[in-house]
Design a protein around this motif. Structure first.
Motif, PDB file in Angstrom:
ATOM      1  N   ARG A  57      21.121  13.293  -7.483  1.00 15.91           N
ATOM      2  CA  ARG A  57      21.995  13.015  -8.631  1.00 15.91           C
ATOM      3  C   ARG A  57      23.023  11.973  -8.205  1.00 15.91           C
ATOM      4  N   CYS A 105      27.359  19.097 -12.867  1.00 26.22           N
ATOM      5  CA  CYS A 105      26.076  18.952 -12.177  1.00 26.22           C
ATOM      6  C   CYS A 105      25.489  20.342 -12.001  1.00 26.22           C
ATOM      7  N   TYR A 136      17.029  10.510 -14.587  1.00 28.10           N
ATOM      8  CA  TYR A 136      17.426  11.913 -14.772  1.00 28.10           C
ATOM      9  C   TYR A 136      18.481  12.363 -13.764  1.00 28.10           C
ATOM     10  N   GLY A 137      18.762  11.514 -12.776  1.00 29.07           N
ATOM     11  CA  GLY A 137      19.767  11.865 -11.771  1.00 29.07           C
ATOM     12  C   GLY A 137      21.195  11.572 -12.199  1.00 29.07           C
ATOM     13  N   GLN A 138      21.352  10.859 -13.323  1.00 27.88           N
ATOM     14  CA  GLN A 138      22.716  10.486 -13.745  1.00 27.88           C
ATOM     15  C   GLN A 138      23.507  11.688 -14.214  1.00 27.88           C
ATOM     16  N   VAL A 139      24.730  11.779 -13.714  1.00 30.23           N
ATOM     17  CA  VAL A 139      25.688  12.784 -14.197  1.00 30.23           C
ATOM     18  C   VAL A 139      26.931  12.004 -14.624  1.00 30.23           C
TER      19      VAL A 139
END
Ligand code: 0L1
Ligand code: MG
Length: 262
Positions: A165, A96, A87-90
């Motif tokens: 992220r 963000c 869930y941290g992927q941007v």
């Protein structure tokens, strides 16, 4: 270990709640000054298990505090390791959402992807380069769950090394033949250069950070699996960001990555 299993679990839940509810908490060593290194990593492991049980996929591994600039900024003396959550992927060039973060900061990082497993003890730069599939430009958005972003090393290990992220660029390069040590990195915030460094800022060579990770895991009977994304640590001190900021990091030979905070 100084802590029993129930306390480790309670502290992991406290950290997970702080992250999901976006609430700063006192650092763990305030309440548990005798916490040892095994306790700190046991809390991180328990935090990881809580997230995995909730459906989170572990997307990679990270090293932190691998540059002198970062160590000086945070007042600590040793690198640390953590994990990256899906869930941290941007997306590169994406947005963000600051609503999910407490006090974010950005750091420019060189990322490795392995094609073979790496294990320690005795892992060295040569073994890392031989086992590397490719390197990619990246940036990490860190966000301590502790009050005022202040902590000691054991507390930050428990807090998964402030992982929050991350953005990974899509320009994959072969690490062999690439002068990663002398590779220049320029971080711009809102079009203004705010930090510069070369790859050597990370433990003399970013592959040394991956070797250190393999050796740290090896000491616990674990390894870096093939196909693992690894953030090697910020090359410069971290840059604080707020809603509206745009960060663009340019890496000599590797391309660039950017993110907008909304
Ligand atoms: O990735 C990092 O270098 C962060 C490590 C933890 C310390 C911090 O939050 O700055
Ligand atoms: Mg980092």
């Amino acid at each position: 270990m100084a802590l029993d299993k129930a306390t480790v679990q309670k502290l992991a839940e406290r950290l997970d709640n702080a992250e999901t509810q976006r609430k700063e908490i006192a650092k763990i060593t305030d309440d548990y000054p005798d916490l040892d290194w095994d306790d700190a990593y046991a809390i991180q492991d328990a935090l990881r298990a809580i997230k995995v049980a909730r459906g989170t996929r572990i997307a990679g591994l990270k090293m932190g505090l691998t540059s002198h600039a970062k160590m000086k900024q945070m007042g600590v003396v040793d690198p640390v390791r953590g994990f990256l959550a899906d869930y941290g992927q941007v997306a590169d060039g994406g947005e963000c959402d600051t609503a999910g973060l407490i006090h974010p900061k950005v750091e420019a990082e060189i990322a490795f992807v392995t094609k073979r497993a790496l294990s320690g003890p005795g892992c060295h730069i040569g073994a890392v380069l031989a086992a590397t599939d490719f390197v990619v430009p990246a940036l990490e958005v860190i966000d301590s769950r502790y009050l005022d972003f202040k902590f000691d090393l054991k507390s930050v290990i428990a807090d998964n090394t402030s992982a929050a992220r991350y953005v990974v660029g899509g320009n994959a390069s072969n690490a062999v033949g690439m002068d990663l040590k002398n590779l220049g990195v320029v971080t711009e915030k809102n079009g203004v250069v705010v930090a510069t460094a070369s790859g050597a800022a990370v433990l003399g060579h970013p592959a040394q950070s991956v070797a250190m990770l393999a050796n740290m895991l090896g000491a616990r009977g674990q390894e870096i699996p093939a196909g693992t994304l690894i953030l090697t640590g910020g090359v410069t001190e971290a840059v604080a960001v707020v809603k509206g900021d745009v960060i663009n990091v340019r890496y000599q030979h590797l391309g660039s990555v950017s993110v907008r905070f909304v």
